[in-house]
Each structure stands twice: as structure tokens, then as C-alpha cells.
Design an enzyme around this catalytic site. Structure first.
Site, mmCIF file in Angstrom:
data_model
loop_
_atom_site.group_PDB
_atom_site.id
_atom_site.type_symbol
_atom_site.label_atom_id
_atom_site.label_comp_id
_atom_site.label_asym_id
_atom_site.label_seq_id
_atom_site.Cartn_x
_atom_site.Cartn_y
_atom_site.Cartn_z
ATOM 1 N N PRO A 1 -32.007 -60.670 -10.173
ATOM 2 C CG PRO A 1 -30.109 -59.742 -11.174
ATOM 3 C CD PRO A 1 -30.648 -60.186 -9.852
ATOM 4 N N GLY A 2 -33.164 -62.332 -13.083
ATOM 5 C CA GLY A 2 -33.130 -63.595 -13.822
ATOM 6 C C GLY A 2 -33.019 -63.277 -15.306
ATOM 7 C CB CYS B 1 -51.460 -79.985 -33.098
ATOM 8 S SG CYS B 1 -50.619 -81.036 -34.252
ATOM 9 C CE1 TYR C 1 -46.347 -65.430 -18.667
ATOM 10 C CE2 TYR C 1 -44.484 -65.958 -20.081
ATOM 11 C CZ TYR C 1 -45.181 -66.129 -18.904
ATOM 12 O OH TYR C 1 -44.691 -66.995 -17.965
ATOM 13 N N GLY D 1 -36.793 -58.554 -11.854
ATOM 14 C CA GLY D 1 -37.834 -58.005 -12.725
ATOM 15 C C GLY D 1 -37.382 -56.977 -13.729
ATOM 16 C CE1 TYR E 1 -38.489 -66.970 -15.442
ATOM 17 C CE2 TYR E 1 -37.912 -64.949 -16.605
ATOM 18 C CZ TYR E 1 -38.053 -65.659 -15.423
ATOM 19 O OH TYR E 1 -37.755 -65.050 -14.228
HETATM 20 N N1 LLP Z 1 -37.383 -62.904 -7.680
HETATM 21 C C1 LLP Z 1 -38.594 -63.453 -7.530
HETATM 22 C C2 LLP Z 1 -39.129 -63.646 -6.189
HETATM 23 C C3 LLP Z 1 -39.326 -63.853 -8.653
HETATM 24 O O1 LLP Z 1 -40.529 -64.391 -8.478
HETATM 25 C C4 LLP Z 1 -38.777 -63.668 -9.946
HETATM 26 C C5 LLP Z 1 -39.514 -64.090 -11.133
HETATM 27 C C6 LLP Z 1 -37.511 -63.096 -10.051
HETATM 28 C C7 LLP Z 1 -36.839 -62.722 -8.897
HETATM 29 C C8 LLP Z 1 -36.818 -62.900 -11.367
HETATM 30 O O2 LLP Z 1 -37.491 -62.034 -12.212
HETATM 31 P P1 LLP Z 1 -36.783 -61.594 -13.583
HETATM 32 O O3 LLP Z 1 -35.592 -60.755 -13.219
HETATM 33 O O4 LLP Z 1 -36.404 -62.812 -14.312
HETATM 34 O O5 LLP Z 1 -37.834 -60.817 -14.296
HETATM 35 N N2 LLP Z 1 -42.163 -66.813 -16.954
HETATM 36 C C9 LLP Z 1 -42.364 -65.387 -16.961
HETATM 37 C C10 LLP Z 1 -41.593 -64.715 -15.869
HETATM 38 C C11 LLP Z 1 -41.997 -65.223 -14.512
HETATM 39 C C12 LLP Z 1 -41.179 -64.570 -13.438
HETATM 40 C C13 LLP Z 1 -41.391 -65.247 -12.145
HETATM 41 N N3 LLP Z 1 -40.641 -64.683 -11.079
HETATM 42 C C14 LLP Z 1 -41.950 -64.847 -18.321
HETATM 43 O O6 LLP Z 1 -41.452 -65.608 -19.138
HETATM 44 O O7 LLP Z 1 -42.130 -63.653 -18.588
#
Ligand code: LLP
Length: 427
Positions: free
Chosen positions: A285-286, A355, A328, A246, A384
Site C-alpha cells: 500500500p502507498g 499558467c 487524473y 492500490g 502522490y
Molecule cells: N505496487 C506497485 C507495483 C505499484 O505500481 C503501485 C503504484 C503501488 C504498489 C501502490 O499503489 P497505491 O497503494 O499507492 O495505490 N500517481 C497516481 C498513482 C500511481 C500509482 C503507481 N503505482 C495517482 O496519483 O493516482
């Protein structure tokens, strides 16, 4: 975000030592481009932050942010773990040769088949999210005579400051076992009593695109408090505390993310203050790993000028390759990749070709004088974007190219009309 670090040569945007305008010519547009060295750098920053803070740790890349074979191979090279959330992500990771024992399998409604796939492939850990899954997994393990590591995903009752769709830690959430109402204790008892499950630790994830350390520090406090309760009640102390992902990134100059070191230092202080035996800390982290590394290249096409209003400059992609602005209200910045040295002359809406009136990629973008054929590069689209891409209006999904040290490599082919038709049958 537009920074001085963006490099240009002859007025062209350079990505990983490669001219982005050449990439657009070679592979066509829209095109996702990833600067792989930026991905590696971010992972190394997380690693050294943990090492400096003196914590045992594991970094698990949340692959929902971008899940294709090539990225799993980069993660393997960088020796990190990964999270998957579906049979499809799991299959992709395995097809990429990613070691199954470094895979954590997440999800709030894993199917029986997905759990079987995870068990048969010996994934490192299954993140249990609800009672239904405990029951399914217990049955599978008994039948298959298998044992597996699990963690419990807990809902800590923390509301992160982020978009509503990106919050996951509050009590009213579809994810995890609620702590307040005693679900977490009940789940803990069931898992500890199951001889085929080894409870590695507890997990929580409060949301995505979070700035500031406050939410994570609260989470660390809460996790330790929960661990202490579990110790009292079950004489169980977790080997691992998984704090989820996150960590926010900077899409525009209004965004002010925390550095990995800041966040990890504060967590480390909190944990050392509150526990005698600090468990291994895992993070997931993603976005922060792949987001800033990604660029989407588009070709500018039509333009609409309306007297006294902001003009629309349209590109050859849009919400199908980046749903985030429409879903979002996410903000991005862009540059004209073949006119980096030209003065800004106007502000325009960057419109997509889908469209939908809501298909506006950037609401207000300062631009030099543009004409059809120019290449627009939207920055920080690595997370994403491709993973949420779709075929609305029967538009094929773009190709993906990795660049590193002056070399480019196609890692996902552009979808063709033939691909689009491949699942359709006559009636
Ligand atoms: N761990 C869990 C359990 C999660 O559900 C998520 C993201 C992450 C890690 C990774 O979070 P990050 O570091 O990427 O923020 N599609 C949305 C984001 C959805 C995130 C879902 N879970 C967007 O584009 O903002």
C-alpha cells in the site's frame, strides 16, 4: 474528506494537535503537513487485519506515494518493508538508514546502474518485470559473484475499476510478464535455472485507487491458479504471493473505500479455500498509508468574480504541488483553516497560480466568506502530491512538516530560488 474527525480550536483547523494556522505562519505556504500518527494507525490497521485473519504477511510501503528521508524513518520505526522504483528512491531510503534487506526494488525499466546499485546494497528482493532485466541481472550477479532474491511481476489480465492511468493489471500494460501468452512461464524457467537468483515468489498489482474487494479477490484466485500451474510445470511453490497495492481512499464523500479488515478477510477466505499451503502474503500500500495523513496549506490571494458564473478563488500553489486534479481529474475537498466555525456562503473554483487553465485544484468548493490572507487546507493530499511535485513556471517546491502529539518538525526544506538556479550553467 471532510469528516467530524477534523478538529478545530478557536475556529482553527488542528492537525496532530498543532494549530494549522500557526504552521502556515511559521513555515510559510504552500506547505505540506503530515499527521504522523495517522500514518502509524493505518499501518497498524493493516497489521492487525492480517493477524486477525491468521495469515503470514508482510506490509511493504510503496514509497512512490511519498518518498523522503523522514517517511522512510517512520517506516523503519513501524518495522515494515518498503518498495522503491528508482535509484533515487533507493538512495533516499538508504540515506535515511532504512535496512536494505527490507527493500523491494520495482520498476519496468531498471537500468544496468540501478540494478548494480540494488545488488551492491543487498536489497531484500528485486521485482523482475521483463526479459531485458533478467538478462542484465543475471550478468551482474555472475560478474559480482552475488546471489539475490527475486520475484516475478506478472500481468494477470485483470482490469481494475479505476482511472485508465491507474490501471496496471490488464494484458495491454507496460508492466510485468504477460500470463496469457506464456511470457510468465518462460520467465519462470529462466529464473529457476539461474543459480544466482532465488525466486521468492510471484507478484501482481492491478492498479491504484481501487474501491471494493472484487478485483483483489479475482487477483487472489488468479495468483493461486498461476501458482498451481507453476507447481505442475516446474514443481515450484511460491514462498510469497505479493498482491500489490492500490487500496482506495476517500477524497470526497462520493468515495466509499473498503476497510483493511474487509479486504484482507476476503483474500484470506479465498486463499484458504484454494490452497493447501497458503504462502506468505505481501501487500504494497502507498496511498492508503500516507494519503489521508496529508494536508496542503495555501494562502488565498486573488479572486475573480464573473457575473452569473462561479467565482475563482486563487491560492499560492497549484498543479506544481498537486498535479492529480489536472492529470487524473482527481477530486479533493478543502476547508478554510482559520474559519472552521464560519458559515458556508458560496461555491467557488479553487484555482492555482500556474499558467494553465487546467490548473484548478478543486472545481466546486463550498466556502465561508474568504479574503486574501486566509489559509486554505486541502485534505488527503499525502499521496502522490509531494512525490509528483515539479517546478513548472519556476515555482519552488513547498516544504514538508511532520506533526505528532502536538509537536511539529520540518522534514523537507522549502526549495529556494537559489536551489532552482543551482543546476543552471551560463552559456
Ligand atoms: N505496487 C506497485 C507495483 C505499484 O505500481 C503501485 C503504484 C503501488 C504498489 C501502490 O499503489 P497505491 O497503494 O499507492 O495505490 N500517481 C497516481 C498513482 C500511481 C500509482 C503507481 N503505482 C495517482 O496519483 O493516482
Amino acid at each position: 474528506m471532510i469528516t467530524d474527525e477534523l478538529t478545530s480550536k478557536n475556529g482553527h483547523l488542528m492537525i496532530g494537535g498543532v494549530d494549522s494556522v500557526d504552521l502556515a505562519k511559521k513555515y510559510g505556504t504552500p506547505l505540506y503537513v503530515f499527521d504522523v500518527s495517522s500514518i502509524r494507525d493505518q499501518i497498524r490497521k493493516f497489521k492487525s487485519a492480517f493477524e486477525n485473519a491468521g495469515l503470514h504477511y508482510q506490509i511493504s510501503y510503496a514509497s512512490k506515494a511519498f518518498a523522503v528521508k523522514a517517511i522512510y524513518q517512520v517506516m523503519k520505526q513501524e518495522d515494515v518493508h518498503i518498495d522503491v522504483v528508482s535509484g533515487g528512491e533507493l538512495q533516499t531510503a538508504l540515506a535515511a538508514g532504512f535496512p536494505s534487506d527490507k527493500i523491494s526494488f520495482h520498476g519496468n525499466n531498471k537500468t544496468f546502474e540501478e540494478l548494480v546499485m540494488a545488488v551492491q546494497n543487498h536489497v531484500g528482493v528485486i521485482m523482475l518485470d521483463n526479459f531485458h532485466e533478467i538478462e542484465l541481472l543475471s550478468r551482474i550477479l555472475k560478474t559480482d559473484h552475488e546471489k539475490i532474491n527475486v520475484m516475478l511481476r506478472l500481468t494477470p489480465g485483470i482490469s481494475a475499476h479505476t482511472h485508465k492511468y491507474d490501471q496496471t493489471g490488464q494484458t495491454d500494460s507496460k508492466f510485468g510478464f504477460d500470463v496469457e501468452s506464456g511470457q510468465a512461464n518462460k520467465a519462470m524457467r529462466l529464473v529457476l535455472e539461474d543459480e544466482n537468483m532465488n525466486l521468492l515468489g510471484i507478484h501482481a498489482h492491478i492498479g491504484s485507487q481501487i474501491f471494493g474487494t472484487q478485483g483483489f479477490v479475482m487477483l487472489a484466485q488468479k495468483m493461486v491458479a498461476m501458482a498451481k500451474d507453476f507447481q505442475k510445470e516446474f514443481n515450484y511453490w511460491p514462498e510469497v504471493l505479493n498482491l500489490g497495492g492500490g487500496f482506495g481512499i476517500s477524497y470526497t464523500e462520493d468515495d466509499d473505500p473498503i476497510t483493511a479488515q474487509e479486504f484482507i478477510n476476503q483474500i484470506a477466505d479465498e486463499l484458504k479455500k484454494n490452497c493447501e499451503k497458503v504462502p506468505e502474503i505481501w501487500i504494497e500500500p502507498g496511498r492508503s498509508i500516507v494519503g489521508p495523513a496529508g494536508y496542503t496549506l495555501y494562502t488565498i490571494g486573488s479572486r475573480k468574480d464573473i457575473p452569473d458564473l462561479t467565482p475563482y478563488v486563487a491560492v499560492d500553489g497549484g498543479m506544481g504541488d498537486n498535479i492529480r486534479p489536472a492529470l487524473y481529474q482527481a477530486k479533493y475537498e478543502s476547508v478554510v483553516a482559520n474559519k472552521m466555525d464560519q458559515p458556508i456562503v458560496e461555491t467557488a473554483h479553487i484555482a492555482g497560480k500556474y499558467c494553465e487553465s487546467g490548473d484548478i485544484l478543486i472545481d466546486q468548493q463550498a466556502l465561508p466568506a474568504t479574503k486574501s490572507g486566509d489559509i486554505l487546507a486541502i485534505l488527503d493530499t499525502g499521496a502522490y502530491g509531494y512525490s509528483m511535485a515539479m517546478n513548472y513556471n519556476r515555482n519552488p517546491r513547498p516544504a514538508v512538516v511532520f506533526v505528532e502529539n502536538g509537536h511539529d518538525k520540518l522534514v523537507v526544506k522549502r526549495e529556494t530560488y537559489q536551489d532552482l538556479l543551482s543546476l543552471d550553467l551560463d552559456y
